[in-house]
Motif scaffolding. Structure first.
Motif, PDB file in Angstrom:
ATOM      1  N   GLN A 175      31.546  -5.323 -13.290  1.00 38.24           N
ATOM      2  CA  GLN A 175      31.438  -6.745 -13.638  1.00 38.24           C
ATOM      3  C   GLN A 175      29.964  -7.114 -13.891  1.00 38.24           C
ATOM      4  O   GLN A 175      29.650  -7.785 -14.880  1.00 38.24           O
ATOM      5  CB  GLN A 175      32.056  -7.598 -12.519  1.00 38.24           C
ATOM      6  CG  GLN A 175      31.856  -9.093 -12.662  1.00 38.24           C
ATOM      7  CD  GLN A 175      32.395  -9.646 -13.991  1.00 38.24           C
ATOM      8  OE1 GLN A 175      33.276  -9.068 -14.619  1.00 38.24           O
ATOM      9  NE2 GLN A 175      31.810 -10.756 -14.429  1.00 38.24           N
ATOM     10  N   GLU A 176      29.070  -6.676 -13.009  1.00 38.86           N
ATOM     11  CA  GLU A 176      27.638  -6.971 -13.227  1.00 38.86           C
ATOM     12  C   GLU A 176      27.135  -6.302 -14.502  1.00 38.86           C
ATOM     13  O   GLU A 176      26.283  -6.847 -15.201  1.00 38.86           O
ATOM     14  CB  GLU A 176      26.814  -6.508 -12.025  1.00 38.86           C
ATOM     15  CG  GLU A 176      26.977  -7.381 -10.790  1.00 38.86           C
ATOM     16  CD  GLU A 176      26.019  -7.006  -9.666  1.00 38.86           C
ATOM     17  OE1 GLU A 176      26.142  -7.595  -8.578  1.00 38.86           O
ATOM     18  OE2 GLU A 176      25.151  -6.122  -9.861  1.00 38.86           O
ATOM     19  N   ASP A 197      26.379  -8.579 -21.760  1.00 38.82           N
ATOM     20  CA  ASP A 197      26.635  -9.869 -22.440  1.00 38.82           C
ATOM     21  C   ASP A 197      25.332 -10.618 -22.691  1.00 38.82           C
ATOM     22  O   ASP A 197      25.198 -11.334 -23.677  1.00 38.82           O
ATOM     23  CB  ASP A 197      27.534 -10.775 -21.582  1.00 38.82           C
ATOM     24  CG  ASP A 197      28.998 -10.379 -21.640  1.00 38.82           C
ATOM     25  OD1 ASP A 197      29.352  -9.495 -22.442  1.00 38.82           O
ATOM     26  OD2 ASP A 197      29.800 -10.955 -20.873  1.00 38.82           O
ATOM     27  N   ARG A 237      28.836  -5.851 -17.196  1.00 37.49           N
ATOM     28  CA  ARG A 237      29.288  -6.701 -18.312  1.00 37.49           C
ATOM     29  C   ARG A 237      28.365  -7.900 -18.477  1.00 37.49           C
ATOM     30  O   ARG A 237      28.013  -8.268 -19.595  1.00 37.49           O
ATOM     31  CB  ARG A 237      30.714  -7.199 -18.059  1.00 37.49           C
ATOM     32  CG  ARG A 237      31.742  -6.112 -18.137  1.00 37.49           C
ATOM     33  CD  ARG A 237      33.160  -6.708 -18.085  1.00 37.49           C
ATOM     34  NE  ARG A 237      34.128  -5.649 -17.937  1.00 37.49           N
ATOM     35  CZ  ARG A 237      34.936  -5.504 -16.881  1.00 37.49           C
ATOM     36  NH1 ARG A 237      34.904  -6.377 -15.878  1.00 37.49           N
ATOM     37  NH2 ARG A 237      35.775  -4.507 -16.836  1.00 37.49           N
ATOM     38  N   VAL A 238      27.978  -8.502 -17.351  1.00 41.37           N
ATOM     39  CA  VAL A 238      27.107  -9.680 -17.424  1.00 41.37           C
ATOM     40  C   VAL A 238      25.767  -9.300 -18.060  1.00 41.37           C
ATOM     41  O   VAL A 238      25.252 -10.017 -18.921  1.00 41.37           O
ATOM     42  CB  VAL A 238      26.908 -10.299 -16.023  1.00 41.37           C
ATOM     43  CG1 VAL A 238      25.849 -11.402 -16.044  1.00 41.37           C
ATOM     44  CG2 VAL A 238      28.227 -10.859 -15.492  1.00 41.37           C
ATOM     45  N   GLU A 256      34.810   2.583 -13.744  1.00 38.47           N
ATOM     46  CA  GLU A 256      33.405   2.146 -13.804  1.00 38.47           C
ATOM     47  C   GLU A 256      32.538   3.242 -14.414  1.00 38.47           C
ATOM     48  O   GLU A 256      31.678   2.981 -15.258  1.00 38.47           O
ATOM     49  CB  GLU A 256      32.888   1.797 -12.403  1.00 38.47           C
ATOM     50  CG  GLU A 256      33.365   0.448 -11.910  1.00 38.47           C
ATOM     51  CD  GLU A 256      32.818   0.092 -10.524  1.00 38.47           C
ATOM     52  OE1 GLU A 256      32.287  -1.019 -10.386  1.00 38.47           O
ATOM     53  OE2 GLU A 256      32.934   0.908  -9.599  1.00 38.47           O
ATOM     54  N   SER A 287      28.019  -3.022 -10.147  1.00 31.67           N
ATOM     55  CA  SER A 287      29.462  -2.981 -10.396  1.00 31.67           C
ATOM     56  C   SER A 287      29.684  -3.084 -11.897  1.00 31.67           C
ATOM     57  O   SER A 287      28.772  -3.441 -12.652  1.00 31.67           O
ATOM     58  CB  SER A 287      30.176  -4.147  -9.702  1.00 31.67           C
ATOM     59  OG  SER A 287      29.793  -5.377 -10.320  1.00 31.67           O
ATOM     60  N   LYS A 323      22.620  -8.155  -8.509  1.00 35.12           N
ATOM     61  CA  LYS A 323      23.441  -8.603  -7.388  1.00 35.12           C
ATOM     62  C   LYS A 323      22.806  -9.755  -6.616  1.00 35.12           C
ATOM     63  O   LYS A 323      23.504 -10.506  -5.941  1.00 35.12           O
ATOM     64  CB  LYS A 323      23.791  -7.433  -6.465  1.00 35.12           C
ATOM     65  CG  LYS A 323      22.758  -7.046  -5.427  1.00 35.12           C
ATOM     66  CD  LYS A 323      23.419  -6.043  -4.453  1.00 35.12           C
ATOM     67  CE  LYS A 323      22.589  -5.785  -3.220  1.00 35.12           C
ATOM     68  NZ  LYS A 323      21.562  -4.738  -3.436  1.00 35.12           N
ATOM     69  N   SER A 328      27.288 -15.937  -4.681  1.00 35.05           N
ATOM     70  CA  SER A 328      28.147 -14.757  -4.863  1.00 35.05           C
ATOM     71  C   SER A 328      28.300 -13.951  -3.585  1.00 35.05           C
ATOM     72  O   SER A 328      29.116 -13.034  -3.534  1.00 35.05           O
ATOM     73  CB  SER A 328      27.583 -13.864  -5.976  1.00 35.05           C
ATOM     74  OG  SER A 328      26.348 -13.306  -5.559  1.00 35.05           O
TER      75      SER A 328
END
Ligand SMILES: *Cc1c(COP(=O)(O)O)cnc(C)c1O
Length: 410
Positions: A93-94, A100, A96-97, A119, A91, A69, A393
């Motif tokens: 989304q984090e 990835d 996934r990052v 989640e 989260s 974050k 962010s």
């Protein structure tokens, strides 16, 4: 110079011919490459140096995690992936990052009060460790496991019965929305043992942005002691002990860099007992801003230079909507200036005391209040240092509808 006009130590980037070099290049050069202002630039080498310094100081047995974050830019997370031992995300989304970037799921943990059902399911499906923050969440996690057909991996996030003193942001002690109160943890561990959930260990995070080695050491000692007490109630071996981090960076006049050796030597001194008490538990230090905060700069351009009742205002194309923290509106109690410089006259040239503001119609849009810097004209750049964490962010980009900033890793 008034107290107001001074800066925190400016040693993050090299200065050559009085020009600030980020990624080895002067900022006007970078601005051309980026294709416009405002932008954030993060310096790879500065991050690598910071990780290297930490690794040298840390006991070999302590793992280093990055708290995404602080700066979730995918290129930054990719760059850090081979340099750290894991990621802590806050989260989906984090998560996934981090995945990835190629992080193995067993080296990723997800924290945060109020995880959405999707989640929890995604974390279980991915094989990521979930830091459980309440008794209710433990039940929901077990359900997500039943629905997913995979056994959830759970660490218990503890709200300790102590506070991290002199912390910029207290996140533990007293009533908190984070984690499970230490005194409730034995009951939760008993319940965990009855459920089809794999117990991984504990996550004990007591605060952030701390520059006092003494209070960090105290918190480390209290964290280990608490973990030993709670481990007696655990349904299985403690595989993971995330001791948080809290290492701060100097932002404001008068602040000094953290005495890193004092913190890491203390950790080294704790490892033998930890081995004795918790066997092979992996001890994790979790840091965000300490890894990336000093490696980033925010650059904006002067649109107007005006004088109001003898005070000089540089009105720029950047501001609060891009860099909320530098405006003083991200949890600060008293507004203080981030280090702000004219990047082509860092120390020399004509000096003057100016206020740097943004284009928003609100007096909160203030990047620097009567600060001493090299004289800047219309069209010149202004750089806000210490901007690699909680910048892009953590800012309300849509407020007033101006274009968002760009981000580059250099
Ligand atoms: C915010 C947060 C961090 C990162 O804090 P920094 O000050 O950036 O190091 C780490 N862990 C948890 C649980 C957090 O909420």
């Amino acid at each position: 110079m008034t107290a107001n006009s001074r800066h925190a130590p400016l040693s993050q980037f090299p200065v050559e011919d009085d020009q600030l070099l980020v990624g080895g290049r002067p900022l006007p050069d970078l601005a051309e490459q980026v294709g416009g202002t405002p932008f954030y630039a993060y310096d790879r080498d500065a991050m690598a140096r910071r990780v290297h310094t930490l690794r040298e100081a840390l006991p070999k047995a302590v793992s280093l995690h990055y708290a995404v974050k602080a700066n979730p830019m995918p290129a930054v997370v990719d760059y850090l992936r081979p340099r750290v031992d894991g990621f802590d995300v806050a989260s989906l989304q984090e998560m996934r990052v981090a995945l990835d970037a190629g992080a193995p799921p067993e080296q990723v943990s997800i924290a945060g009060p109020g995880k959405r059902p999707e989640e929890l399911q995604a974390a279980v499906a991915a094989g990521v460790t979930v830091n459980v923050e309440s008794p209710g969440e433990l039940e929901r996690l077990a359900r997500a496991g039943a629905e997913t057909g995979k056994r959830p991996l759970a660490a218990v996030r503890v709200n300790p019965d102590f506070e991290l003193k002199s912390s910029g942001m207290k996140m533990s002690g007293g009533p908190k929305q984070f984690g499970i109160d230490a005194e409730q943890v034995p009951g939760v561990l008993r319940r965990l043992g009855e459920l089809d959930v794999h117990f991984r260990g504990f996550h004990i995070f007591s605060g952030s942005q701390n520059l006092s080695a003494e209070s960090i050491r105290e918190a480390q000692d209290a964290t280990f002691a608490l973990a030993y007490r709670l481990a007696e109630h655990a349904p299985g071996p403690v595989e993971l002990l995330n001791i948080g981090g809290g290492f701060g960076i100097p932002y404001f006049p008068g602040e000094q860099p953290l005495d890193l050796a004092a913190c890491t030597d203390n950790l080294a001194g704790r490892m033998a007992e930890c081995r004795r008490r918790l066997g092979d538990a992996e001890v994790v230090l979790e840091l965000g801003r300490y890894l990336v905060g000093e490696a980033g700069v925010y650059a904006c351009r002067v649109l107007d230079r005006k004088i109001s009742r003898e005070q000089i205002f540089l009105v720029t194309d950047g501001g609060l909507h891009h860099h909320l923290a530098a405006s003083g509106n991200f949890g600060q109690i008293i507004r203080k200036n981030y280090p702000v410089v004219t990047p082509d006259h860092v120390q020399g040239g004509a000096r003057e005391t100016v206020s740097v503001v943004g284009p928003l119609c609100t007096p909160l849009d203030l990047l620097a209040d009567r600060v001493e810097m090299g004289r800047a004209e219309e069209g010149d750049l202004v750089a806000v240092l210490q901007s690699g964490a909680y910048g892009y962010s953590a800012s309300p980009h849509r407020f007033l509808g101006h274009p968002p900033p760009l981000e580059v890793l250099v």
